[in-house]
Write a protein that holds these residues in place. Sequence first.
Motif, PDB file in Angstrom:
ATOM      1  N   VAL A 200     -22.888 -40.046 -67.322  1.00  0.00           N
ATOM      2  CA  VAL A 200     -21.578 -39.889 -66.704  1.00  0.00           C
ATOM      3  C   VAL A 200     -20.709 -41.107 -67.006  1.00  0.00           C
ATOM      4  O   VAL A 200     -21.171 -42.244 -66.979  1.00  0.00           O
ATOM      5  CB  VAL A 200     -21.696 -39.680 -65.181  1.00  0.00           C
ATOM      6  CG1 VAL A 200     -22.412 -40.837 -64.506  1.00  0.00           C
ATOM      7  CG2 VAL A 200     -20.325 -39.481 -64.561  1.00  0.00           C
ATOM      8  N   ILE A 201     -19.432 -40.864 -67.329  1.00  0.00           N
ATOM      9  CA  ILE A 201     -18.448 -41.931 -67.434  1.00  0.00           C
ATOM     10  C   ILE A 201     -17.373 -41.636 -66.398  1.00  0.00           C
ATOM     11  O   ILE A 201     -16.819 -40.531 -66.356  1.00  0.00           O
ATOM     12  CB  ILE A 201     -17.869 -42.085 -68.862  1.00  0.00           C
ATOM     13  CG1 ILE A 201     -16.789 -43.175 -68.883  1.00  0.00           C
ATOM     14  CG2 ILE A 201     -17.375 -40.777 -69.443  1.00  0.00           C
ATOM     15  CD1 ILE A 201     -16.382 -43.602 -70.293  1.00  0.00           C
ATOM     16  N   VAL A 202     -17.112 -42.601 -65.554  1.00  0.00           N
ATOM     17  CA  VAL A 202     -16.221 -42.404 -64.409  1.00  0.00           C
ATOM     18  C   VAL A 202     -14.835 -42.964 -64.723  1.00  0.00           C
ATOM     19  O   VAL A 202     -14.699 -44.107 -65.164  1.00  0.00           O
ATOM     20  CB  VAL A 202     -16.803 -43.064 -63.145  1.00  0.00           C
ATOM     21  CG1 VAL A 202     -15.816 -42.967 -61.995  1.00  0.00           C
ATOM     22  CG2 VAL A 202     -18.119 -42.401 -62.760  1.00  0.00           C
ATOM     23  N   GLU A 203     -13.829 -42.127 -64.489  1.00  0.00           N
ATOM     24  CA  GLU A 203     -12.435 -42.531 -64.651  1.00  0.00           C
ATOM     25  C   GLU A 203     -11.977 -43.259 -63.396  1.00  0.00           C
ATOM     26  O   GLU A 203     -12.086 -42.733 -62.286  1.00  0.00           O
ATOM     27  CB  GLU A 203     -11.580 -41.283 -64.888  1.00  0.00           C
ATOM     28  CG  GLU A 203     -10.111 -41.553 -65.031  1.00  0.00           C
ATOM     29  CD  GLU A 203      -9.652 -41.585 -66.474  1.00  0.00           C
ATOM     30  OE1 GLU A 203      -8.478 -41.332 -66.721  1.00  0.00           O
ATOM     31  OE2 GLU A 203     -10.481 -41.865 -67.346  1.00  0.00           O
ATOM     32  N   ILE A 204     -11.468 -44.480 -63.575  1.00  0.00           N
ATOM     33  CA  ILE A 204     -11.036 -45.309 -62.451  1.00  0.00           C
ATOM     34  C   ILE A 204      -9.517 -45.427 -62.467  1.00  0.00           C
ATOM     35  O   ILE A 204      -8.924 -45.816 -63.472  1.00  0.00           O
ATOM     36  CB  ILE A 204     -11.659 -46.721 -62.525  1.00  0.00           C
ATOM     37  CG1 ILE A 204     -13.195 -46.637 -62.508  1.00  0.00           C
ATOM     38  CG2 ILE A 204     -11.144 -47.599 -61.394  1.00  0.00           C
ATOM     39  CD1 ILE A 204     -13.787 -46.139 -61.217  1.00  0.00           C
ATOM     40  N   ASN A 248     -23.511 -49.609 -57.982  1.00  0.00           N
ATOM     41  CA  ASN A 248     -24.706 -49.649 -57.140  1.00  0.00           C
ATOM     42  C   ASN A 248     -25.359 -48.272 -56.989  1.00  0.00           C
ATOM     43  O   ASN A 248     -26.534 -48.168 -56.627  1.00  0.00           O
ATOM     44  CB  ASN A 248     -24.368 -50.219 -55.766  1.00  0.00           C
ATOM     45  CG  ASN A 248     -24.072 -51.717 -55.826  1.00  0.00           C
ATOM     46  OD1 ASN A 248     -24.496 -52.402 -56.758  1.00  0.00           O
ATOM     47  ND2 ASN A 248     -23.320 -52.216 -54.852  1.00  0.00           N
ATOM     48  N   LEU A 249     -24.591 -47.225 -57.276  1.00  0.00           N
ATOM     49  CA  LEU A 249     -25.143 -45.865 -57.290  1.00  0.00           C
ATOM     50  C   LEU A 249     -25.776 -45.517 -58.635  1.00  0.00           C
ATOM     51  O   LEU A 249     -26.313 -44.423 -58.797  1.00  0.00           O
ATOM     52  CB  LEU A 249     -24.040 -44.852 -56.973  1.00  0.00           C
ATOM     53  CG  LEU A 249     -23.558 -44.810 -55.509  1.00  0.00           C
ATOM     54  CD1 LEU A 249     -22.258 -44.017 -55.404  1.00  0.00           C
ATOM     55  CD2 LEU A 249     -24.631 -44.191 -54.618  1.00  0.00           C
ATOM     56  N   GLY A 250     -25.686 -46.426 -59.605  1.00  0.00           N
ATOM     57  CA  GLY A 250     -26.331 -46.209 -60.893  1.00  0.00           C
ATOM     58  C   GLY A 250     -25.399 -45.917 -62.053  1.00  0.00           C
ATOM     59  O   GLY A 250     -25.853 -45.711 -63.179  1.00  0.00           O
ATOM     60  N   VAL A 251     -24.088 -45.879 -61.803  1.00  0.00           N
ATOM     61  CA  VAL A 251     -23.132 -45.607 -62.888  1.00  0.00           C
ATOM     62  C   VAL A 251     -23.022 -46.836 -63.779  1.00  0.00           C
ATOM     63  O   VAL A 251     -22.881 -47.962 -63.287  1.00  0.00           O
ATOM     64  CB  VAL A 251     -21.749 -45.232 -62.314  1.00  0.00           C
ATOM     65  CG1 VAL A 251     -20.735 -45.044 -63.448  1.00  0.00           C
ATOM     66  CG2 VAL A 251     -21.857 -43.970 -61.470  1.00  0.00           C
ATOM     67  N   ARG A 252     -23.070 -46.611 -65.096  1.00  0.00           N
ATOM     68  CA  ARG A 252     -22.987 -47.717 -66.051  1.00  0.00           C
ATOM     69  C   ARG A 252     -21.868 -47.552 -67.072  1.00  0.00           C
ATOM     70  O   ARG A 252     -21.702 -48.389 -67.955  1.00  0.00           O
ATOM     71  CB  ARG A 252     -24.334 -47.881 -66.787  1.00  0.00           C
ATOM     72  CG  ARG A 252     -25.480 -48.352 -65.898  1.00  0.00           C
ATOM     73  CD  ARG A 252     -25.222 -49.754 -65.365  1.00  0.00           C
ATOM     74  NE  ARG A 252     -26.285 -50.246 -64.490  1.00  0.00           N
ATOM     75  CZ  ARG A 252     -26.289 -50.109 -63.164  1.00  0.00           C
ATOM     76  NH1 ARG A 252     -25.280 -49.479 -62.570  1.00  0.00           N
ATOM     77  NH2 ARG A 252     -27.263 -50.601 -62.454  1.00  0.00           N
TER      78      ARG A 252
END
Length: 581
Positions: A200-204, A248-252
């Motif tokens: 997963v890649i999270v959009e901030i 901290n939830l594991g997203v890198r």
Amino acid sequence: MIVAIIDGYTDEPAGLGVPPYLGIYPRYAYGAIKKARKDARIFYLTIDDLRFTFEGEQGIKTKNKTPNVYKTKEILEKADVIIYIGGLHTPGKYLSAVPSQVEEVAKFIKPFKGIKILGGPAFMGSAHEGGTKISPRELALAHAIFDHIVYGDLEAFLYDFFTNPKDANPFRFRDYLELRDYALLGAEVVKQFPDYPDFVIVEIETQRGCPKAAGMGGCSFCTEPVRYRAIEDRPIEDIVKEVEVLYNLGVRHFRVGRQSCIFSYMAKPNGRVPIPNPEALEKLFKGIRTVAPDVKTLHVDNANPAVIANYPEESIKIAKTLIKYGTPGNVVAFGLETADPKVARINNLNSTAEETYEAVRILNEVGAKRGYNGMPWLLPGINILFGLPGETKKTYELTYEFLKKILDDGLLVRRINIRQVVVFPGTPLWYMRDKVKTEKHKSLIKHYKYKIRHEIDYPMLKKLVPVGTILRDVRAEVFDNGLTYGRQIGSYPLIVGIPKKIELNRFYDVLIVDHGFRSITGIPIPINVNREGSKVLSYLPGIGKKKVAKILAKRPFKSKEEFLEIIEAEKREMYRDVVVI
């Protein structure tokens, strides 16, 4: 109380939420509900979960399903509230997921009794291809299916709705102070995302609205200024804290996006071109790296080339910050749209061709060096938009010549994105829609798209990733018609075609062996020449059909040196580190 959030995937000018990207809307919605109703059980579903449940394997192009997929029907039957998030404003080509439209989701959710809410940019409609005008049919269908259509911020409406339904205002917008809790509480929805945790890649979100539009009006076609008329910069500490919670939830993997121009974050207003604030960007990215020290991807998205060209000193500092704290393969997308000054004036575009060229040159000077994952550290991408009012045959030629000059001058761009304009209600283009030229110029558009792909994209790719380049950490995503397709995780990763079936959802290091117009061919390394099939061997540089036959006849090789004797002397060094016996 049971709540179902259905992610139909979103793609808009300043934000992306198509897997492997997890966009802002599902996270904020989850957080707002959680803050308002601690007793709520919130299930995150994707449109692919619904496709699989109600249409079977033929309804889904990939195996990209959430942990909830096998109880999708049960969740929807029991749900008190069903929230659909969608909206496709900048349609593109997608590898692992296909965004939905209201018409599709309507047939799935119509039988269920829960209160139905439509959120995200879908209230303006969706477009799955360029050269179209939004049909009122989709908007009418939305009103027929959904009990509430949210025109403001979905999370603001949801908090009000779950606190006191009678007070919920579908036109209300929140500010960043209100958003803080929603973003932090909503981060945990990532655990229900199909690509979690490794891919997963999270959009901030960093900013909303367009700095240029605030002072001079927006580009004729853009929906961002229609939705957000004022500029608002999100506080640095809020961005950093959200990244920390997700980390901290594991997203890198992160893209610090959801803005029209990263170089304009916390900038000083100055008419058409705001004055950049390098110190704010340094503080932001240093803060992110402090709370996420082992981040694997840290990229950005859009940039206004006019800002970089007009303020080179400040922009170079910002580019160096992106390199210092970010990861290689980073791309800033430049919205040139056209090199024709007349069309640019008619459509109130962000930058001139001269400014864009200068911005490309500056970024090449700072960021073209190749990084540890095989890609240059920081490069521009260029967005081209065909079909705008005012276009003539000369327009297409000017745009082609501009791109050709970049190539001929030895400059690199990561990608050239060619789209046809889509006309959305509320944009300035909506009132000029009779002047949109996509049908009239259909043959010209086809001709110049072909010309750019063959004469610019192809040689540019060969310069960007020459044969022999090793791309690290390529995720194998899809197998189709004898090829495995993979890409690195990032803002605009190159698609790599691998000429054999390999295990999906694993990372591979890949040797680049050939080029297409927008993608490349690669072979996973190390290459075991004693076991590899003839098809893969034939792709290796310097090995034709005759050498493949010779390799097959001589196998098994007893040493690497024995194999290298077959290879031309100038290519032996390339194979020394990628071949095993």
